[in-house]
Design a protein around this motif. Structure first.
Motif, short mmCIF file in Angstrom:
data_model
loop_
_atom_site.label_atom_id
_atom_site.label_comp_id
_atom_site.label_asym_id
_atom_site.label_seq_id
_atom_site.Cartn_x
_atom_site.Cartn_y
_atom_site.Cartn_z
N UNK A 65 0.82 -1.23 -0.04
CA UNK A 65 -0.11 0.02 0.01
C UNK A 65 0.94 1.34 -0.05
N UNK A 66 1.37 1.78 -1.22
CA UNK A 66 2.15 2.75 -1.15
C UNK A 66 1.40 4.15 -0.78
N UNK A 67 1.94 4.82 0.21
CA UNK A 67 1.40 6.03 0.49
C UNK A 67 1.26 7.10 -0.56
N UNK A 68 0.07 7.62 -0.79
CA UNK A 68 -0.32 8.57 -1.75
C UNK A 68 -1.12 9.79 -1.20
N UNK A 69 -0.17 10.89 -0.82
CA UNK A 69 -0.78 11.87 -0.15
C UNK A 69 -1.39 13.08 -1.13
N UNK A 70 -0.92 13.04 -2.23
CA UNK A 70 -1.40 14.04 -3.40
C UNK A 70 -2.66 14.00 -4.12
N UNK A 72 5.28 15.51 -5.72
CA UNK A 72 6.19 14.75 -4.88
C UNK A 72 5.66 13.91 -3.76
N UNK A 73 4.37 14.12 -3.25
CA UNK A 73 3.77 13.48 -2.49
C UNK A 73 3.04 12.19 -3.09
N UNK A 74 3.51 11.67 -4.24
CA UNK A 74 3.17 10.60 -4.94
C UNK A 74 3.99 9.76 -5.38
N UNK A 75 5.34 10.24 -5.01
CA UNK A 75 6.45 9.46 -5.29
C UNK A 75 6.71 7.99 -5.18
N UNK A 76 6.40 7.77 -3.77
CA UNK A 76 6.40 6.50 -3.29
C UNK A 76 5.49 5.44 -4.32
#
Length: 368
Positions: free
Chosen positions: A81-86, A99-103
């Motif tokens: 579950x890659x964090x997606x903050x954007x 950059x908040x979705x780079x993971x």
């Protein structure tokens, strides 16, 4: 004949997704990666055969190590579950380059490098709805471009026998078939048989604020099938420790009747949190709302015990997440709360795994 899928668990946390998949007998998590050391300790103690790595996926050395190990171990499935903050309308301008979705892009890159047969992504519900579907369409496009057939759906764990209304987006990709979520719904539990809060935690109904210990004995007999299932192969009770609340917090909870909320508090005691659910008690004959990372704090939401003057304990939260009692969590209290609140409910993961195996078998025999 039993094909065992060799799994790489990225952003593994405490291991709920891996544990549930492994329960089917068809999956084995060989490698797990997370940057959080206590979470990896919990994973390792509960999955002794897994190579557990603490590291940052954006670190080239760590990434290269994961790729090398995965190829050596013939990994053919990636989950996580890659964090997606954007995910917001505001972030649409940058898209997945935000950059908040780079993971998330790191996850895509590892799928591209390792070329597993199957991948699973678990993420927040608004992954689908944000920016009018822009992000989920971008995600499908990225995986389609590297050779995967992709499908996704918002799933509510409660429908699958987890005593919690937890909605999450599940994305599944395969090189050989497009996963059909209709098949997953064969594994739902009838409404009247779905466990509720009482079924999950009524046998743990005795600790007051500040009481309990990391290892303890069972004091009350199990009273539901769900409790019996959770207790299997566990001679001791782990992580059943009540938060040591302030006197002010306890006095507030004393004003709130069983299974009620902050409507019973004077307005001046409502606090800064303006959400309707703050200072609310769980209800015995309903599922829990989503367990988050701050379930030990009454002011955070509807996570206080139905009748006792305290928030739920880590073990009670773990039960509501469908972790069995033998699954022990390690680290400081705040870390343990994060591990439980961020986890994929193992019972849901197990049913996704069973559904996957059924569709894989169909694909291999040429049946639709």
């Amino acid at each position: 004949m039993k094909n065992i899928y060799r799994v790489l668990d990225l952003f593994s946390g405490a291991g709920g997704l891996s544990y549930g998949l492994e329960k089917t007998g068809y999956f084995k998590s060989l490698i797990a990666l997370d940057f959080n050391e206590p979470a990896i300790e919990t994973f390792k103690k509960n999955h002794e055969d897994t190579k557990c790595i603490v590291g940052d996926i954006t670190d080239k050395k760590v990434k290269d190590k994961i790729i090398k190990l995965s190829k050596k171990d013939k990994i053919n499935m990636i989950v996580g579950g890659p964090p997606c903050q954007g995910f917001s309308n505001k972030g649409k301008n940058l898209g997945l380059k935000d950059e908040r979705n780079f993971l998330f892009l790191e996850y895509v890159d590892l799928v591209k490098e390792i070329e597993p047969e199957i991948f699973i992504i678990e993420n927040v519900k608004n992954m689908v709805s944000s920016a009018n579907g822009y992000f989920i369409n971008e995600i499908v496009k990225l995986f389609t471009e590297i050779g995967y057939l992709v499908n996704y759906k918002i799933i509510n764990s409660y429908e699958f026998g987890v005593p919690q209304t937890r909605e999450r987006t599940i994305v599944i990709g395969s090189r050989n078939f497009k996963y059909d979520f209709k098949n997953l719904y064969k594994y739902t539990v009838k409404e009247e048989k779905r466990p509720k809060v009482h079924d999950a935690i009524s046998d743990l109904n005795y600790l007051n604020s500040g009481e309990g210990s990391d290892v303890s004995e069972y004091l009350i007999k199990s009273s539901s099938n769900y409790q019996k299932e959770m207790r299997k192969n566990s001679k001791k009770l782990y992580n059943h420790i009540a938060t040591n609340h302030s006197e002010i917090a306890i006095n507030k909870l004393k004003m709130i009747p069983a299974e009620k909320g902050k409507e019973f508090l004077p307005i001046e005691l409502h606090g800064k949190q303006k959400f309707k659910t703050t200072w609310s008690r769980l209800e015995w004959n309903k599922p829990s709302p989503t367990i988050d990372t701050r379930f030990d704090t009454p002011s955070n939401g509807k996570n206080s015990h139905p009748v006792l003057n305290r928030a739920i304990t880590p073990r009670e939260a773990a039960r509501l997440q469908s972790f069995p009692d033998k699954y022990r969590f390690y680290g400081k209290k705040t870390e343990i709360c994060k591990q439980i609140g961020n986890a994929v409910p193992p019972l849901l993961a197990e049913k996704i795994g069973l559904s996957l195996i059924e569709q894989i078998a169909r694909c291999k025999t040429g049946h639709k």
